[in-house]
Design a protein around this motif. Structure first.
Motif, PDB file in Angstrom:
ATOM      1  N   UNK A 114       0.809  -1.217   0.000  1.00 47.37           N
ATOM      2  CA  UNK A 114       0.000   0.000   0.000  1.00 47.37           C
ATOM      3  C   UNK A 114       0.843   1.268   0.000  1.00 47.37           C
ATOM      4  N   UNK A 115       2.104   1.182   0.355  1.00 46.00           N
ATOM      5  CA  UNK A 115       2.964   2.374   0.329  1.00 46.00           C
ATOM      6  C   UNK A 115       3.681   2.539  -1.009  1.00 46.00           C
ATOM      7  N   UNK A 116       3.321   1.733  -2.002  1.00 49.15           N
ATOM      8  CA  UNK A 116       3.928   1.834  -3.329  1.00 49.15           C
ATOM      9  C   UNK A 116       3.681   3.243  -3.890  1.00 49.15           C
ATOM     10  N   UNK A 117       4.699   3.892  -4.438  1.00 54.21           N
ATOM     11  CA  UNK A 117       4.529   5.255  -4.973  1.00 54.21           C
ATOM     12  C   UNK A 117       3.441   5.364  -6.033  1.00 54.21           C
ATOM     13  N   UNK A 118       3.136   4.263  -6.725  1.00 47.11           N
ATOM     14  CA  UNK A 118       2.110   4.300  -7.761  1.00 47.11           C
ATOM     15  C   UNK A 118       0.700   4.404  -7.186  1.00 47.11           C
ATOM     16  N   UNK A 119       0.564   4.141  -5.879  1.00 50.50           N
ATOM     17  CA  UNK A 119      -0.727   4.301  -5.205  1.00 50.50           C
ATOM     18  C   UNK A 119      -0.901   5.740  -4.701  1.00 50.50           C
ATOM     19  N   UNK A 120       0.196   6.448  -4.534  1.00 50.13           N
ATOM     20  CA  UNK A 120       0.149   7.789  -3.931  1.00 50.13           C
ATOM     21  C   UNK A 120      -0.818   8.743  -4.628  1.00 50.13           C
ATOM     22  N   UNK A 121      -0.859   8.814  -5.970  1.00 48.77           N
ATOM     23  CA  UNK A 121      -1.798   9.751  -6.589  1.00 48.77           C
ATOM     24  C   UNK A 121      -3.256   9.467  -6.241  1.00 48.77           C
ATOM     25  N   UNK A 122      -3.577   8.200  -6.035  1.00 46.45           N
ATOM     26  CA  UNK A 122      -4.946   7.831  -5.666  1.00 46.45           C
ATOM     27  C   UNK A 122      -5.244   8.304  -4.249  1.00 46.45           C
ATOM     28  N   UNK A 123      -4.327   8.038  -3.333  1.00 45.19           N
ATOM     29  CA  UNK A 123      -4.531   8.456  -1.945  1.00 45.19           C
ATOM     30  C   UNK A 123      -4.515   9.982  -1.842  1.00 45.19           C
ATOM     31  N   UNK A 124      -3.661  10.632  -2.619  1.00 40.38           N
ATOM     32  CA  UNK A 124      -3.650  12.095  -2.632  1.00 40.38           C
ATOM     33  C   UNK A 124      -5.005  12.656  -3.075  1.00 40.38           C
ATOM     34  N   UNK A 125      -5.606  12.009  -4.065  1.00 41.15           N
ATOM     35  CA  UNK A 125      -6.909  12.463  -4.569  1.00 41.15           C
ATOM     36  C   UNK A 125      -7.998  12.281  -3.508  1.00 41.15           C
ATOM     37  N   UNK A 126      -7.962  11.166  -2.818  1.00 35.00           N
ATOM     38  CA  UNK A 126      -8.911  10.917  -1.731  1.00 35.00           C
ATOM     39  C   UNK A 126      -8.755  11.980  -0.650  1.00 35.00           C
ATOM     40  N   UNK A 127      -7.514  12.253  -0.293  1.00 39.49           N
ATOM     41  CA  UNK A 127      -7.229  13.266   0.725  1.00 39.49           C
ATOM     42  C   UNK A 127      -7.689  14.650   0.271  1.00 39.49           C
ATOM     43  N   UNK A 128      -7.411  15.002  -0.970  1.00 39.42           N
ATOM     44  CA  UNK A 128      -7.782  16.308  -1.512  1.00 39.42           C
ATOM     45  C   UNK A 128      -9.289  16.519  -1.476  1.00 39.42           C
ATOM     46  N   UNK A 129     -10.053  15.450  -1.687  1.00 42.82           N
ATOM     47  CA  UNK A 129     -11.508  15.546  -1.698  1.00 42.82           C
ATOM     48  C   UNK A 129     -12.128  15.432  -0.305  1.00 42.82           C
ATOM     49  N   UNK A 130     -11.268  15.348   0.713  1.00 45.48           N
ATOM     50  CA  UNK A 130     -11.719  15.332   2.105  1.00 45.48           C
ATOM     51  C   UNK A 130     -12.711  14.208   2.382  1.00 45.48           C
ATOM     52  N   UNK A 131     -12.424  13.047   1.794  1.00 45.89           N
ATOM     53  CA  UNK A 131     -13.227  11.874   2.100  1.00 45.89           C
ATOM     54  C   UNK A 131     -12.350  10.876   2.856  1.00 45.89           C
ATOM     55  N   UNK A 132     -12.998   9.948   3.486  1.00 48.07           N
ATOM     56  CA  UNK A 132     -12.297   9.003   4.367  1.00 48.07           C
ATOM     57  C   UNK A 132     -11.814   7.788   3.592  1.00 48.07           C
ATOM     58  N   UNK A 133     -10.625   7.344   3.911  1.00 46.98           N
ATOM     59  CA  UNK A 133     -10.108   6.087   3.382  1.00 46.98           C
ATOM     60  C   UNK A 133     -10.236   5.027   4.467  1.00 46.98           C
ATOM     61  N   UNK A 134     -10.981   3.981   4.164  1.00 47.45           N
ATOM     62  CA  UNK A 134     -11.116   2.822   5.052  1.00 47.45           C
ATOM     63  C   UNK A 134     -10.182   1.742   4.530  1.00 47.45           C
ATOM     64  N   UNK A 135      -9.255   1.303   5.373  1.00 45.50           N
ATOM     65  CA  UNK A 135      -8.240   0.365   4.920  1.00 45.50           C
ATOM     66  C   UNK A 135      -8.255  -0.967   5.640  1.00 45.50           C
ATOM     67  N   UNK A 136      -8.522  -2.030   4.887  1.00 48.34           N
ATOM     68  CA  UNK A 136      -8.310  -3.386   5.397  1.00 48.34           C
ATOM     69  C   UNK A 136      -6.992  -3.862   4.800  1.00 48.34           C
ATOM     70  N   UNK A 137      -5.948  -3.744   5.581  1.00 50.80           N
ATOM     71  CA  UNK A 137      -4.598  -4.054   5.101  1.00 50.80           C
ATOM     72  C   UNK A 137      -3.984  -5.113   5.999  1.00 50.80           C
ATOM     73  N   UNK A 138      -3.429  -6.134   5.377  1.00 51.32           N
ATOM     74  CA  UNK A 138      -2.946  -7.253   6.173  1.00 51.32           C
ATOM     75  C   UNK A 138      -4.107  -8.082   6.691  1.00 51.32           C
ATOM     76  N   UNK A 139      -3.796  -8.936   7.635  1.00 53.82           N
ATOM     77  CA  UNK A 139      -4.765  -9.828   8.254  1.00 53.82           C
ATOM     78  C   UNK A 139      -4.467  -9.909   9.746  1.00 53.82           C
ATOM     79  N   UNK A 140      -5.369 -10.524  10.514  1.00 55.14           N
ATOM     80  CA  UNK A 140      -5.044 -10.733  11.925  1.00 55.14           C
ATOM     81  C   UNK A 140      -3.754 -11.531  12.075  1.00 55.14           C
ATOM     82  N   UNK A 141      -3.080 -11.298  13.155  1.00 55.73           N
ATOM     83  CA  UNK A 141      -1.810 -12.005  13.364  1.00 55.73           C
ATOM     84  C   UNK A 141      -2.007 -13.518  13.345  1.00 55.73           C
ATOM     85  N   UNK A 142      -3.213 -13.967  13.679  1.00 53.30           N
ATOM     86  CA  UNK A 142      -3.506 -15.401  13.640  1.00 53.30           C
ATOM     87  C   UNK A 142      -3.264 -16.015  12.277  1.00 53.30           C
TER      88      UNK A 142
END
Length: 370
Positions: free
Chosen positions: A159-187
């Motif tokens: 998710x920290x790949x630079x190619x994702x940054x423009x998408x996250x920047x756009x979400x941030x610019x539009x003042x909307x929330x990003x909900x992230x399911x990243x990874x899994x439970x440690x189990x």
């Protein structure tokens, strides 16, 4: 020096003062107990939000049950692969919102199809723009970033790949929330028999592709958490809700570290509350105090939902029972058991103001427009 009579009188006065103070404290606590806490009977009287559900079929029975339980809902679109049909999911959400404009809102998602192609970014931004214009109040990203998607060299895309940054920047610019399911439970990185809760045992047995214990060639648990944290460091003004307790469900101490470090994040509890309940078996006070300290950053959610294959009667009964059990955990200090593990625990009995934040005010704060 005081004579014996005066000394005895002073001792008596001191005793009476202490008694009076003690009685005042007891009275104050009694008033707090009766006025500042909810009861089980308040469950359907209090307006609440569930900010993480999945309604993937044009059917209103799920919403009607939520209405009976006094819940407003945030339905979450997910891109989980080429067959996800996120446009179809968005259409379903918009149809239901027309029927229940005061009961339902939705989060959009974006496709990873065509990743690495010259026009992927422009197509993705165009889709998000269209979704925002239609009323989406946020965006969901899923665990396929980090656990499935690979670039042309066969390297996992995190998710920290630079190619994702423009998408996250756009979400941030539009003042909307990003909900992230990243990874899994440690189990997910443990053998099934060593997992701590039944839900994880069942899920990863049924979905071996996400049982990372079976896939040592994939990024590690620590890799997943580190990539998410690096993304947050790059986007300090992003309003980010970490789904499923940020995949740090196993430790309130680890959760506290992230909340302290990243003031722009909140946590949703979807399908992970049992992990906090399990921790309360060993240290009830620590879990209770975690909720008190971070009461502005914790959001109630379940991950419940329905699709075309659902038995609506059975599912709604189960969802109702889950919501009631969760309410009991938050508002009482009664002994409890849940199917996820064998040990008993007691409810946290959180004050009304904390319960109001968890169930309503934080949803409104972290998902504007809900």
């Amino acid at each position: 020096m005081l004579n014996t009579a005066k000394f005895r009188l002073l001792v008596l006065l001191a005793f009476l003062i202490v008694q009076a103070c003690t009685q005042t404290v007891k009275t104050s606590e009694g008033e707090k107990s009766s006025q500042d806490y909810y009861s089980l009977d308040d469950f359907d009287k209090i307006e609440k939000y569930d900010t993480h559900v999945h309604i993937n079929v044009d059917d209103t029975t799920f919403i009607k049950q939520a209405e009976k339980d006094n819940f407003k809902l945030l339905t979450v679109n997910v891109y989980s692969g080429p067959t996800s049909n996120i446009e179809e999911k968005q259409d379903v959400a918009l149809k239901l919102i027309k029927k229940y404009p005061d009961r339902l809102a939705y989060l959009t998602a974006f496709s990873l199809e065509g990743w690495g192609s010259p026009d992927w970014e422009s197509k993705t931004l165009a889709y998000l723009k269209n979704s925002f214009e239609k009323g989406a109040i946020g965006v969901k990203i899923w665990k396929n970033l980090g656990m499935e998607l690979k670039d042309k060299d066969g390297k996992f895309v995190m998710v920290d790949d630079p190619r994702i940054d423009p998408i996250i920047n756009y979400i941030e610019k539009n003042n909307v929330t990003l909900l992230g399911h990243l990874g899994e439970p440690r189990n997910a990185w443990l053998p099934v028999e060593e997992m701590t809760v039944l839900g994880d045992k069942n899920y990863f047995s049924a979905h071996p592709q996400y049982h990372m214990f079976l896939h040592p060639e994939y990024p590690s648990y620590d890799d997943q958490i580190a990539a998410r944290d690096r993304m947050l460091e790059k986007h300090p003004n992003l309003r980010f809700v970490a789904a499923h307790l940020a995949s740090l469900e196993w430790s309130v101490d680890e959760l506290a570290k992230r909340l302290d470090k990243y003031p722009n994040i909140a946590l949703d509890m979807a399908e992970r509350l049992c992990h906090l309940q399990l921790q309360s078996v060993k240290d009830w006070q620590k879990v209770h105090d975690f909720f008190i300290k971070y009461q502005d950053r914790l959001i109630y959610s379940t991950d419940n939902g329905v699709n075309a294959k659902s038995n609506f009667t059975q599912e709604n009964k189960r969802f109702h029972e889950i919501r009631q059990s969760d309410w009991k955990f938050f508002v009482t200090n009664e002994g409890m058991n849940v199917p996820h593990f064998a040990e008993s625990f007691k409810g946290l009995k959180l004050p009304k103001e904390v319960v109001n934040k968890i169930y309503r005010e934080n949803a409104q704060k972290w998902f504007p427009g809900i």
